[in-house]
Design a protein around this motif. Sequence first.
Motif, short mmCIF file in Angstrom:
data_model
loop_
_atom_site.label_atom_id
_atom_site.label_comp_id
_atom_site.label_asym_id
_atom_site.label_seq_id
_atom_site.Cartn_x
_atom_site.Cartn_y
_atom_site.Cartn_z
N ILE A 87 0.89 -1.17 0.00
CA ILE A 87 0.00 0.00 0.00
C ILE A 87 0.93 1.21 0.00
N LEU A 100 -3.40 2.06 -4.02
CA LEU A 100 -4.26 3.03 -3.34
C LEU A 100 -3.79 4.49 -3.40
N HIS A 108 -14.46 0.33 4.13
CA HIS A 108 -14.64 -0.98 3.48
C HIS A 108 -14.10 -2.08 4.40
N ASP A 110 -11.96 -5.88 3.68
CA ASP A 110 -11.13 -6.34 2.56
C ASP A 110 -11.72 -7.55 1.85
N LEU A 123 -1.05 -4.99 8.62
CA LEU A 123 -0.49 -3.88 7.85
C LEU A 123 0.71 -3.35 8.64
N THR A 137 -5.62 5.99 9.77
CA THR A 137 -6.53 4.90 9.41
C THR A 137 -7.55 4.72 10.55
N SER A 170 -10.71 0.36 -2.83
CA SER A 170 -11.29 1.34 -1.89
C SER A 170 -10.88 2.77 -2.22
N TRP A 246 -0.23 6.74 12.43
CA TRP A 246 0.86 5.80 12.18
C TRP A 246 2.22 6.34 12.58
N TRP A 254 -6.11 -6.78 12.12
CA TRP A 254 -7.54 -6.56 12.40
C TRP A 254 -8.40 -7.74 11.97
N HIS A 261 -12.88 -0.38 7.73
CA HIS A 261 -11.78 0.57 7.91
C HIS A 261 -11.74 1.56 6.75
N ARG A 263 -9.16 5.15 5.24
CA ARG A 263 -7.92 5.93 5.42
C ARG A 263 -8.11 7.34 4.91
N ARG A 276 1.63 -5.64 3.52
CA ARG A 276 0.37 -6.13 4.05
C ARG A 276 0.18 -7.61 3.73
C1 SIN Z 1 -6.29 -0.51 3.43
O1 SIN Z 1 -7.40 -0.10 3.21
O2 SIN Z 1 -6.06 -1.70 3.53
C2 SIN Z 1 -5.17 0.47 3.60
C3 SIN Z 1 -5.27 1.26 4.83
C4 SIN Z 1 -4.19 2.30 4.90
O3 SIN Z 1 -3.57 2.64 3.89
O4 SIN Z 1 -3.96 2.79 6.01
#
Ligand code: SIN
Length: 286
Positions: A87, A100, A108, A110, A123, A137, A170, A246, A254, A261, A263, A276
């Motif tokens: 990511i 992303l 969303h 996953d 992650l 996030t 997402s 972060w 998670w 979740h 972001r 990830r």
């Molecule tokens: C995700 O949606 O898996 C990424 C979340 C992120 O970039 O913090």
Amino acid sequence: MTLTIKNLGAPLGAEISGIDLSGPITSSAVETIEGVWRDRLVIVFHDQKLSDPQLIAFSKYFGELDAPGPNPYGQPFLKDHPELNVISNVVENGKPIGNLGDGEAVWHADMTYVEVPPKAAMLHSLEVPPPEAGGNTYFSNMFVAYETLPADLKKAAEGKLAVHDASANSAGMLRKGYKEVTDVRLTVGAHHPLIRTEPGTGRKALFLGRRPNAYVLGMEVTESEALLDALWAHATQPRFTLCHRWKVGDLLMWNNLSVLHRRDPFDPKTRRIMHRSQIKGSEGVH
Ligand code: SIN
């Protein structure tokens, strides 16, 4: 190693310290982590430094890895470790090194567009923007969202199935091989109940997956849109959520079926790189 568990000040989330995830861990540590993951839904580990093989080894304590879904570029980001996803907004030699970008990733869960979505995700942050640049996030607790649902909405959602769109990620990017959805009744993706029951405990949770292109089967489109809008507005209220800011070396794990979740966008001039993994689910969503 003595594990310390601290619940975070939200209806989900716990921090676990006193463990180095880069090497082997004991079966009792695995059991403790699994218990916290089941109860608190999101675990935050700080100050971890894991190579890709170490991230894979840690993830495998919790089950078989699930490969990432198709990305917009049609090839795994890590050639040597296609089971991991990246990511990131970083572009090297004209090519994105990850998925992303730097925009918002909307609420969303996953890969709910497959019949058996992953049960867990990890992650691990390798580079993050400075705190003022964005990229936090958020996680929302879907058990509490269900339990606090007004009776009329509970009744309207009971027994209904929704389609979970497979076409876009997402960040709204079209995945390779998919067409834009122009009529939600034709959305391609798995069908899941709006309310799921946790095997083992019987506890119920909302199961919404992703809002764009969702459709409640058998309803008029306008009715479906109204029901989904009401469920999403309820499920994503700040009172159900945890915000994670972060730092490099954080590893978050998670419970994918029990949280949503999202972001925040972040400053495109900054770099953000995360690796990830995700763990296969064992059965469909009921
Ligand atoms: C995700 O949606 O898996 C990424 C979340 C992120 O970039 O913090």
